[in-house]
Write a protein that holds these residues in place. Sequence first.
Motif, PDB file in Angstrom:
ATOM      1  N   HIS A  88      -3.597   3.229 -10.395  1.00  0.00           N
ATOM      2  CA  HIS A  88      -3.648   2.939  -8.963  1.00  0.00           C
ATOM      3  C   HIS A  88      -4.445   4.007  -8.218  1.00  0.00           C
ATOM      4  N   ARG A  89      -4.934   4.987  -8.932  1.00  0.00           N
ATOM      5  CA  ARG A  89      -5.838   5.972  -8.319  1.00  0.00           C
ATOM      6  C   ARG A  89      -7.044   5.276  -7.694  1.00  0.00           C
ATOM      7  N   MET A  90      -7.483   4.170  -8.305  1.00  0.00           N
ATOM      8  CA  MET A  90      -8.645   3.446  -7.781  1.00  0.00           C
ATOM      9  C   MET A  90      -8.243   2.088  -7.202  1.00  0.00           C
ATOM     10  N   ALA A  91      -7.006   1.988  -6.739  1.00  0.00           N
ATOM     11  CA  ALA A  91      -6.502   0.704  -6.242  1.00  0.00           C
ATOM     12  C   ALA A  91      -7.345   0.159  -5.096  1.00  0.00           C
ATOM     13  N   GLY A  92      -7.763   1.022  -4.192  1.00  0.00           N
ATOM     14  CA  GLY A  92      -8.537   0.549  -3.052  1.00  0.00           C
ATOM     15  C   GLY A  92      -9.850  -0.078  -3.463  1.00  0.00           C
ATOM     16  N   GLU A  93     -10.575   0.562  -4.381  1.00  0.00           N
ATOM     17  CA  GLU A  93     -11.857   0.035  -4.839  1.00  0.00           C
ATOM     18  C   GLU A  93     -11.682  -1.272  -5.599  1.00  0.00           C
ATOM     19  N   VAL A  94     -10.629  -1.325  -6.416  1.00  0.00           N
ATOM     20  CA  VAL A  94     -10.391  -2.536  -7.203  1.00  0.00           C
ATOM     21  C   VAL A  94     -10.007  -3.697  -6.286  1.00  0.00           C
ATOM     22  N   ALA A  95      -9.124  -3.451  -5.340  1.00  0.00           N
ATOM     23  CA  ALA A  95      -8.706  -4.504  -4.410  1.00  0.00           C
ATOM     24  C   ALA A  95      -9.893  -5.032  -3.607  1.00  0.00           C
ATOM     25  N   ALA A  96     -10.803  -4.129  -3.245  1.00  0.00           N
ATOM     26  CA  ALA A  96     -11.952  -4.528  -2.431  1.00  0.00           C
ATOM     27  C   ALA A  96     -12.971  -5.348  -3.218  1.00  0.00           C
ATOM     28  N   SER A  97     -12.864  -5.330  -4.545  1.00  0.00           N
ATOM     29  CA  SER A  97     -13.856  -6.008  -5.378  1.00  0.00           C
ATOM     30  C   SER A  97     -13.559  -7.494  -5.590  1.00  0.00           C
ATOM     31  N   VAL A  98     -12.373  -7.938  -5.145  1.00  0.00           N
ATOM     32  CA  VAL A  98     -11.971  -9.334  -5.343  1.00  0.00           C
ATOM     33  C   VAL A  98     -11.411  -9.881  -4.034  1.00  0.00           C
ATOM     34  N   SER A  99     -11.265 -11.183  -3.981  1.00  0.00           N
ATOM     35  CA  SER A  99     -10.732 -11.804  -2.767  1.00  0.00           C
ATOM     36  C   SER A  99      -9.240 -12.104  -2.871  1.00  0.00           C
ATOM     37  N   ILE A 100      -8.649 -11.882  -4.041  1.00  0.00           N
ATOM     38  CA  ILE A 100      -7.209 -12.075  -4.199  1.00  0.00           C
ATOM     39  C   ILE A 100      -6.496 -10.744  -3.975  1.00  0.00           C
ATOM     40  N   PRO A 101      -5.267 -10.761  -3.438  1.00  0.00           N
ATOM     41  CA  PRO A 101      -4.588  -9.502  -3.110  1.00  0.00           C
ATOM     42  C   PRO A 101      -4.035  -8.771  -4.325  1.00  0.00           C
ATOM     43  N   LEU A 102      -3.964  -7.445  -4.186  1.00  0.00           N
ATOM     44  CA  LEU A 102      -3.340  -6.566  -5.172  1.00  0.00           C
ATOM     45  C   LEU A 102      -1.931  -6.245  -4.708  1.00  0.00           C
ATOM     46  N   LEU A 103      -0.957  -6.410  -5.585  1.00  0.00           N
ATOM     47  CA  LEU A 103       0.413  -5.975  -5.319  1.00  0.00           C
ATOM     48  C   LEU A 103       0.555  -4.551  -5.853  1.00  0.00           C
ATOM     49  N   HIS A 104       0.530  -3.576  -4.968  1.00  0.00           N
ATOM     50  CA  HIS A 104       0.516  -2.158  -5.340  1.00  0.00           C
ATOM     51  C   HIS A 104       1.862  -1.752  -5.928  1.00  0.00           C
ATOM     52  N   ILE A 105       1.835  -1.027  -7.033  1.00  0.00           N
ATOM     53  CA  ILE A 105       3.065  -0.681  -7.748  1.00  0.00           C
ATOM     54  C   ILE A 105       3.988   0.234  -6.941  1.00  0.00           C
ATOM     55  N   ALA A 106       3.414   1.081  -6.091  1.00  0.00           N
ATOM     56  CA  ALA A 106       4.260   2.016  -5.343  1.00  0.00           C
ATOM     57  C   ALA A 106       5.071   1.327  -4.261  1.00  0.00           C
ATOM     58  N   ASP A 107       4.582   0.199  -3.754  1.00  0.00           N
ATOM     59  CA  ASP A 107       5.203  -0.399  -2.576  1.00  0.00           C
ATOM     60  C   ASP A 107       6.601  -0.962  -2.827  1.00  0.00           C
ATOM     61  N   PRO A 108       6.810  -1.816  -3.857  1.00  0.00           N
ATOM     62  CA  PRO A 108       8.181  -2.303  -4.065  1.00  0.00           C
ATOM     63  C   PRO A 108       9.144  -1.193  -4.466  1.00  0.00           C
ATOM     64  N   THR A 109       8.625  -0.177  -5.154  1.00  0.00           N
ATOM     65  CA  THR A 109       9.480   0.943  -5.537  1.00  0.00           C
ATOM     66  C   THR A 109       9.907   1.732  -4.312  1.00  0.00           C
ATOM     67  N   ALA A 110       8.953   2.101  -3.477  1.00  0.00           N
ATOM     68  CA  ALA A 110       9.275   2.872  -2.276  1.00  0.00           C
ATOM     69  C   ALA A 110      10.164   2.075  -1.329  1.00  0.00           C
ATOM     70  N   ALA A 111       9.908   0.773  -1.228  1.00  0.00           N
ATOM     71  CA  ALA A 111      10.745  -0.069  -0.369  1.00  0.00           C
ATOM     72  C   ALA A 111      12.185  -0.092  -0.863  1.00  0.00           C
ATOM     73  N   ALA A 112      12.360  -0.152  -2.178  1.00  0.00           N
ATOM     74  CA  ALA A 112      13.713  -0.147  -2.744  1.00  0.00           C
ATOM     75  C   ALA A 112      14.408   1.183  -2.502  1.00  0.00           C
ATOM     76  N   VAL A 113      13.660   2.281  -2.634  1.00  0.00           N
ATOM     77  CA  VAL A 113      14.231   3.607  -2.372  1.00  0.00           C
ATOM     78  C   VAL A 113      14.666   3.717  -0.913  1.00  0.00           C
ATOM     79  N   ALA A 114      13.792   3.302  -0.006  1.00  0.00           N
ATOM     80  CA  ALA A 114      14.112   3.387   1.418  1.00  0.00           C
ATOM     81  C   ALA A 114      15.282   2.484   1.785  1.00  0.00           C
ATOM     82  N   ALA A 115      15.313   1.286   1.203  1.00  0.00           N
ATOM     83  CA  ALA A 115      16.400   0.349   1.493  1.00  0.00           C
ATOM     84  C   ALA A 115      17.745   0.898   1.033  1.00  0.00           C
ATOM     85  N   ALA A 116      17.717   1.703  -0.024  1.00  0.00           N
ATOM     86  CA  ALA A 116      18.949   2.299  -0.532  1.00  0.00           C
ATOM     87  C   ALA A 116      19.374   3.522   0.283  1.00  0.00           C
ATOM     88  N   GLY A 117      18.537   3.927   1.215  1.00  0.00           N
ATOM     89  CA  GLY A 117      18.903   5.015   2.108  1.00  0.00           C
ATOM     90  C   GLY A 117      18.515   6.402   1.642  1.00  0.00           C
TER      91      GLY A 117
END
Length: 234
Positions: A88-117
Amino acid sequence: MTQTIGLIGGMSWESSAHYYRIINQAMRERLGGVHSARSLMFSVDFGEIERLQHDGDWEGLTARMIDAAQRLERGGADFFLICTNTMHRMAGEVAASVSIPLLHIADPTAAAVAAAGYGRVGLLGTAFTMEQAFYTGRLRDAFGLDVLVPEAADRAVVHDIIYRELVVGDVRATSRAAYAEIIARLVARGAEAIILGCTEIMLLVQPADSAVPLFDTTTLHALAAVERAVAGQG
């Protein structure tokens, strides 16, 4: 019909196999019967990826990830995952190269951590993930998490076990004990939870190895893909 999940895998295939299992098991639980996920996987040769990583050839690695993402798009994926934290170091470049969205690995993890308080977390992963800002910065900037990483000697142990053992499916009790000690030191520094920020670490570390909750990026990423595929079905 659910959306088609694209997976860039093979980094390593040991963890990619768990992605496939988790996604299909979760889809069957969501939809019942004998349902499984509509998915495409482009699996790279990790021998090439590992060499480029340690040579510091991030430009070459970015080109390979872009090629993989474009193959998934041409194959009909509705969105895609990079099945590894480090790349995911190059997630931005990879996402920009296609028209379909990237589901970033950090996001569901961080959301779960935050939701747990939890606000202060320890992070285990490759040296690239622990030491470079592309990952810790996203956790801090997008989700407000205070991220602790192991001290230098412990980071070297975590990294070496990943590349010498876990990527080839070698799971050792001595390495589990070493990780447990490193986790304990992070907890002593104030970590309220631990992010297993390498997709192979879930092969080694179990809840019993930590005095605080573990957040496994592999499982959380895979489950988020199922939720997205179901939510976007036509």
